[in-house]
Design an enzyme around this catalytic site. Structure first.
Site, PDB file in Angstrom:
ATOM      1  N   HIS A   1     -13.403   3.426   8.917  1.00 45.09           N
ATOM      2  CA  HIS A   1     -12.314   2.400   8.447  1.00 45.09           C
ATOM      3  C   HIS A   1     -12.871   1.771   6.915  1.00 45.09           C
ATOM      4  O   HIS A   1     -13.098   0.650   6.697  1.00 45.09           O
ATOM      5  CB  HIS A   1     -12.294   1.268   9.370  1.00 45.09           C
ATOM      6  CG  HIS A   1     -11.070   0.340   9.340  1.00 45.09           C
ATOM      7  ND1 HIS A   1     -10.596  -0.189  10.341  1.00 45.09           N
ATOM      8  CD2 HIS A   1     -10.355  -0.081   8.409  1.00 45.09           C
ATOM      9  CE1 HIS A   1      -9.538  -1.103  10.160  1.00 45.09           C
ATOM     10  NE2 HIS A   1      -9.309  -0.966   8.817  1.00 45.09           N
TER      11      HIS A   1
ATOM     12  N   ILE B   1       0.862  -1.079  -0.034  1.00 45.11           N
ATOM     13  CA  ILE B   1      -0.027  -0.145  -0.051  1.00 45.11           C
ATOM     14  C   ILE B   1       0.804   1.175   0.032  1.00 45.11           C
ATOM     15  O   ILE B   1       0.643   2.188  -0.869  1.00 45.11           O
ATOM     16  CB  ILE B   1      -0.820   0.088   1.279  1.00 45.11           C
ATOM     17  CG1 ILE B   1      -2.030  -0.989   1.141  1.00 45.11           C
ATOM     18  CG2 ILE B   1      -1.632   1.346   1.278  1.00 45.11           C
ATOM     19  CD1 ILE B   1      -2.837  -1.456   2.161  1.00 45.11           C
TER      20      ILE B   1
ATOM     21  N   GLU C   1     -12.128   2.175  17.839  1.00 46.12           N
ATOM     22  CA  GLU C   1     -12.872   2.186  16.825  1.00 46.12           C
ATOM     23  C   GLU C   1     -14.000   0.683  17.185  1.00 46.12           C
ATOM     24  O   GLU C   1     -13.351  -0.196  17.519  1.00 46.12           O
ATOM     25  CB  GLU C   1     -12.432   2.016  15.374  1.00 46.12           C
ATOM     26  CG  GLU C   1     -11.463   0.931  14.998  1.00 46.12           C
ATOM     27  CD  GLU C   1     -10.930   1.088  13.523  1.00 46.12           C
ATOM     28  OE1 GLU C   1     -11.004  -0.059  12.698  1.00 46.12           O
ATOM     29  OE2 GLU C   1     -10.324   1.852  13.210  1.00 46.12           O
TER      30      GLU C   1
ATOM     31  N   ALA D   1      -3.611   3.306   8.247  1.00 49.06           N
ATOM     32  CA  ALA D   1      -2.728   1.969   8.877  1.00 49.06           C
ATOM     33  C   ALA D   1      -3.527   1.337   9.822  1.00 49.06           C
ATOM     34  O   ALA D   1      -4.324   0.598   9.615  1.00 49.06           O
ATOM     35  CB  ALA D   1      -1.423   2.476   9.375  1.00 49.06           C
ATOM     36  N   ARG D   2      -3.367   1.873  11.099  1.00 43.17           N
ATOM     37  CA  ARG D   2      -4.031   1.244  12.324  1.00 43.17           C
ATOM     38  C   ARG D   2      -4.031   2.427  13.349  1.00 43.17           C
ATOM     39  O   ARG D   2      -3.223   3.222  13.427  1.00 43.17           O
ATOM     40  CB  ARG D   2      -3.495   0.000  13.160  1.00 43.17           C
ATOM     41  CG  ARG D   2      -3.424  -1.342  12.195  1.00 43.17           C
ATOM     42  CD  ARG D   2      -4.925  -1.668  12.361  1.00 43.17           C
ATOM     43  NE  ARG D   2      -4.925  -3.074  11.753  1.00 43.17           N
ATOM     44  CZ  ARG D   2      -5.502  -3.384  10.362  1.00 43.17           C
ATOM     45  NH1 ARG D   2      -5.673  -2.216   9.672  1.00 43.17           N
ATOM     46  NH2 ARG D   2      -5.496  -4.417  10.199  1.00 43.17           N
TER      47      ARG D   2
END
Length: 310
Positions: free
Chosen positions: A273, A149, A255, A225-226
């Site tokens: 997300h 990515i 989340e 990403a996270r």
């Protein structure tokens, strides 16, 4: 011939459920129950993962099929130790996530969502004018994590006339973009910092107050990403004190719950997300999962992330 049973370790989207149900008998896991003998295959989501405790409850488990690219919530070492293969979908969502990162960059810098709300509220018609946005051509994008990515983000940013630099644990001299040793130095050289790194303990709060200060008062942060990669308390403080110009966030620490203070800010673009959620990518991901499960059952080759540890 009866269909082979597959354990759904977590709730899965309806389209995946329907595709699996055409070939297999699906059984939802009861988290409160004990062992689940008789299942060779379990399906999970990248956001939920699979820990050693789940594997312990499935003594005959031989394949974990995960929907999504992330592996940080799957205990790969435990899977390898138990002889359990792990299939995931790292390639199918690359383009769409990169597209969305670029979209968040433009939305945050050019204030796209704010402009939409401004017009809908009648403020333009009433004679108000918005403050100038931040232009991007010729600016520098710093990419944190240059996997599939990250590389696609770098290619797209380069095509937009932007300079690209990046950071990650190992230089990749075969690639054309400059490697910067630390995220702090990268932030100091960047106008936009895009996060495309893995999650997990190694990157937890990698972007902290010092990195945000280095990004500077005209800097934009983008996270696909996270949520764990960003210290959200530090990010909110940096926005509140105007130590950065804005952010585009697709992932969050808690989340689907998020810090409610972000909701009122016009300098943050929020997404649920959502970076990989297109009809095309969903179809490709589901096809990959069905193919990998079929390959496992037939004894054919497929990419096993647990085996790749070795």
């Amino acid at each position: 011939m009866p269909k082979e049973p597959i354990l759904l370790a977590v709730p899965v989207p309806q389209d995946l459920r329907e595709a699996l149900a055409a070939e297999y008998t699906l059984v939802a896991q009861d988290a409160a129950s004990g062992p689940h003998p008789g299942f060779r295959i379990a399906v999970t989501m990248a956001k939920d993962g699979a820990d050693a405790a789940l594997m312990d409850r499935l003594p005959e488990l031989r394949l974990i099929a995960s929907m999504g690219a992330g592996l940080d919530r799957i205990d790969l070492a435990a899977a390898r130790h138990r002889g359990i293969a792990v299939a995931h979908t790292p390639d199918e969502l690359t383009d769409d996530v990169a597209d969305f990162a670029i979209a968040l960059m433009f939305a945050a810098a050019r204030r796209v969502a704010t402009a939409d709300r401004f017009v809908r509220a009648g403020r333009w018609a009433a004679g108000e004018r918005m403050a100038p946005a931040i232009g991007l051509r010729g600016k520098t994008v710093g990419v944190v994590g240059l996997g599939r990515i990250g590389q696609q983000i770098a290619r797209q940013a380069s095509g937009l006339g932007m300079t690209v630099a990046w950071t990650g644990p190992r230089p990749k001299p075969e690639l054309p973009w400059r490697h910067i040793p630390s995220v702090l130095e990268l932030a100091s050289r960047s106008d936009v910092l895009i996060l495309a790194s893995p999650g997990g303990p190694a990157t937890r709060h990698l972007v902290d107050a010092a990195v945000l200060n280095a990004l500077g008062p005209r800097g934009i942060l983008v996270n696909v990403a996270r949520g764990s990669v960003v210290d959200e308390a530090a990010l909110f403080a940096a926005l509140e004190e105007r130590r950065i110009a804005g952010a585009g966030l697709d992932v969050f620490e808690g989340e689907p719950g998020i810090d409610p203070r972000f909701l009122a800010r016009d300098d943050v673009v929020l997404a649920p997300h959502y970076a990989s959620i297109t009809e095309e990518t969903r179809a490709a991901i589901i096809a990959r999962m069905i193919s990998d499960i079929a390959a496992f059952r037939a004894g054919d080759r497929f990419y096993d992330a647990a085996a790749a540890l070795g």
